[in-house]
Design a protein around this motif. Structure first.
Motif, PDB file in Angstrom:
ATOM      1  N   TYR A  47      11.807 -48.548 -38.084  1.00  0.00           N
ATOM      2  CA  TYR A  47      12.758 -49.678 -38.013  1.00  0.00           C
ATOM      3  C   TYR A  47      12.144 -50.849 -38.787  1.00  0.00           C
ATOM      4  O   TYR A  47      11.530 -51.755 -38.230  1.00  0.00           O
ATOM      5  CB  TYR A  47      13.029 -50.047 -36.552  1.00  0.00           C
ATOM      6  N   MET A  70      26.618 -45.598 -34.819  1.00  0.00           N
ATOM      7  CA  MET A  70      25.949 -44.839 -33.758  1.00  0.00           C
ATOM      8  C   MET A  70      27.002 -44.300 -32.795  1.00  0.00           C
ATOM      9  O   MET A  70      28.001 -44.966 -32.495  1.00  0.00           O
ATOM     10  CB  MET A  70      24.954 -45.710 -32.987  1.00  0.00           C
ATOM     11  N   ASN A  75      26.058 -56.352 -36.698  1.00  0.00           N
ATOM     12  CA  ASN A  75      26.794 -55.710 -35.606  1.00  0.00           C
ATOM     13  C   ASN A  75      28.233 -56.211 -35.492  1.00  0.00           C
ATOM     14  O   ASN A  75      28.973 -55.784 -34.612  1.00  0.00           O
ATOM     15  CB  ASN A  75      26.043 -55.863 -34.274  1.00  0.00           C
ATOM     16  N   LEU A  97      13.300 -53.396 -40.281  1.00  0.00           N
ATOM     17  CA  LEU A  97      13.932 -54.721 -40.328  1.00  0.00           C
ATOM     18  C   LEU A  97      13.036 -55.819 -39.732  1.00  0.00           C
ATOM     19  O   LEU A  97      12.894 -56.895 -40.315  1.00  0.00           O
ATOM     20  CB  LEU A  97      15.273 -54.711 -39.572  1.00  0.00           C
TER      21      LEU A  97
HETATM   22  C1  AVI Z   1      20.420 -55.943 -32.812  1.00  0.00           C
HETATM   23  N1  AVI Z   1      20.891 -55.181 -33.958  1.00  0.00           N
HETATM   24  C2  AVI Z   1      20.870 -56.001 -35.169  1.00  0.00           C
HETATM   25  C3  AVI Z   1      20.223 -53.890 -34.147  1.00  0.00           C
HETATM   26  C4  AVI Z   1      20.735 -53.226 -35.443  1.00  0.00           C
HETATM   27  O1  AVI Z   1      19.899 -52.921 -36.290  1.00  0.00           O
HETATM   28  O2  AVI Z   1      21.950 -53.070 -35.593  1.00  0.00           O
HETATM   29  C5  AVI Z   1      20.490 -52.995 -32.959  1.00  0.00           C
HETATM   30  C6  AVI Z   1      19.960 -51.613 -33.144  1.00  0.00           C
HETATM   31  N2  AVI Z   1      20.652 -50.509 -33.021  1.00  0.00           N
HETATM   32  C7  AVI Z   1      19.888 -49.472 -33.255  1.00  0.00           C
HETATM   33  N3  AVI Z   1      18.687 -49.889 -33.566  1.00  0.00           N
HETATM   34  C8  AVI Z   1      18.695 -51.230 -33.493  1.00  0.00           C
END
Ligand code: AVI
Length: 448
Positions: free
Chosen positions: A57, A256, A170, A59
């Motif tokens: 992840y 998802m 989102n 980000l």
């Molecule tokens: C909070 N949001 C920005 C996350 C995203 O990347 O959309 C939520 C998430 N869903 C799965 N992993 C993280």
């Protein structure tokens, strides 16, 4: 009691009633859906923190590195102590970089974290107050709408509003623009907005980020069903639902799902609801939109904002490189213009053509109710043939969208150009989705 801490929160019953109503509406809808806002109870917020620590992840890592590099510059843009308002603050871990830079620059700071998890806010405010004696906190345990009101009520200082973590992703693109417009409407002259937006990139990177090898994202997704069990007396069997994440490169979003692995009945006592799930039936739980630079400019324009600076993260060029800035450094701008800074990772897109996205559910032809059909795969068909198949399947056609290559993100262009003009490049609902007869199918057609 702490005189440096103030709380703003809605009555708890109101949020429970909304949760119940939304779960009912979502599970009665066809195809079923659950709102991703409800991921974040105490367990879900902890799982999300665990996601942020995952290698896959990217980000969080990208944003942290950008903030580490640029927080002092951002703080130097304000001449006096400010209110730092953060929408969807979570653990506020990355925000510490800005908090420290702002305290170093001005000596004091009011931090206004807005988050729907009261538990997370309590833990965060406690440690922040202990760590930073010059910090004052107004904690808003609420959704963004109430957060917006809080932004307006905390108005005696200049404000820097943060909306980090790709939370913008989102929301549907038009909802994101509406929301940013409302944020902008609450800003005053000299206030600024810093938004974290994830760029479109190759499918493999994205699908790994949303379906990690340790199964943390799967647990995060499934926690939504566990929450319904806990709070509404549901009896979802978590072992009978499977986490699915797939990237739709034309829409530019990771979707998802929770897919029922067998035919089953689920009861939700407090809703007096019994819901049958067919094997392969998918509950849509989240969209995570990705943006091209041109889409970011369009988003800003639609919200009445102007992009003043972008900080992009490149895997090959470490730590928050400034990839572009508009207007350039030293340029004069009208005082009080609302400002959108865009932060992202900006890895070079992989120029490989991407095949059409498979259906989220590998449907082993579940027994269909008499009023249900499976949406046919219309991708690459000539428009007329696709329309014929829609009606032949018991579905309905609707207005189609005609796209040219310049309306498509660079990453999706190879696929787009592999489809002949006049043929289908994307469809909603996706192929294989189980829907009620008469559902409208929306097509995007390559125009030229
Ligand atoms: C909070 N949001 C920005 C996350 C995203 O990347 O959309 C939520 C998430 N869903 C799965 N992993 C993280």
């Amino acid at each position: 009691m702490n005189d440096r801490l103030r709380w703003i929160e809605p009555p708890p019953d109101a949020s429970r009633a909304t949760f119940a109503q939304d779960v009912r509406a979502g599970l009665e809808a066809q195809p079923p859906r659950l709102d991703c806002r409800y991921f974040y109870d105490a367990a879900g917020s902890e799982l999300f923190e665990a996601i942020c620590a995952l290698e896959e992840y990217y980000l969080t890592r990208a944003e942290t590195e950008i903030l580490a590099e640029h927080a002092p510059t951002i703080a130097a843009g304000f001449r006096q102590p400010i209110s730092l308002v953060e929408l969807g603050s979570g653990s506020s871990r990355k925000t510490r970089l800005l908090i420290e830079a702002l305290l170093a620059a001005h000596g004091s700071l009011r931090y206004v974290p807005v988050d729907i998890s009261r538990t997370m806010l309590e833990a965060t405010t406690r440690t922040l107050l202990a760590d930073y004696p010059a910090l004052e906190i107004v904690a808003v345990a609420a959704e963004y709408e109430q957060g917006l009101a809080a932004v307006r009520s905390v108005d005696d200082r200049p404000r820097l509003v943060l909306w980090l973590g790709s939370n913008v992703g989102n929301l549907h693109r038009d909802e994101a623009a509406d929301f940013l417009r409302r944020v902008r409407d609450g800003l005053a002259e000299g206030d600024r907005l810093l938004v974290g937006i994830d760029l479109r990139k190759d499918r493999a990177t994205l699908e790994r980020a949303y379906d990690d090898s340790r199964g943390v994202t799967a647990r995060f997704n499934l926690n939504l069903l566990a929450r319904i069990n806990r709070e509404l007396g549901g009896d979802f069997d978590l072992a009978a639902f499977r986490h699915v994440a797939r990237y739709d490169e034309v829409a530019g979003r990771v979707e998802m799902y929770l897919v029922s692995t067998r035919e089953q009945m689920v009861r939700i006592r407090d809703l007096d609801l019994v819901r049958r799930f067919a094997a392969g039936e998918a509950i849509h739980t989240e969209n995570s939109y990705k943006y091209s630079p041109a889409e970011i400019d369009r988003l800003a324009a639609a919200a009445g904002l102007r992009v003043e600076a972008r900080f992009e993260f490149h895997e090959s060029v470490p730590a928050g490189l400034v990839a572009a800035q508009a207007p350039g450094p030293g340029e004069r701008v009208p005082p009080g213009s609302p400002v959108l800074l865009t932060i992202s990772r900006g890895r070079a897109p992989t120029p490989t053509p991407v095949p059409p996205t498979p259906a989220p559910t590998p449907t082993p032809t579940p027994a269909l109710a008499p009023d249900e059909v499976i949406v046919p795969d219309l991708i690459r068909l000539p428009e007329a043939e696709a329309m014929r198949r829609i009606t032949a399947s018991g579905l309905m056609t609707t207005y189609n969208n005609y796209q040219t290559v310049d309306q498509v993100a660079p990453e999706a262009r190879a696929f787009f150009l592999s489809v002949p003009p006049g043929h289908v490049v994307s469809q909603i609902p996706a192929p294989g989705t189980r829907v009620k007869k008469g559902t409208r199918v929306h097509l995007a057609i390559r125009k030229e």
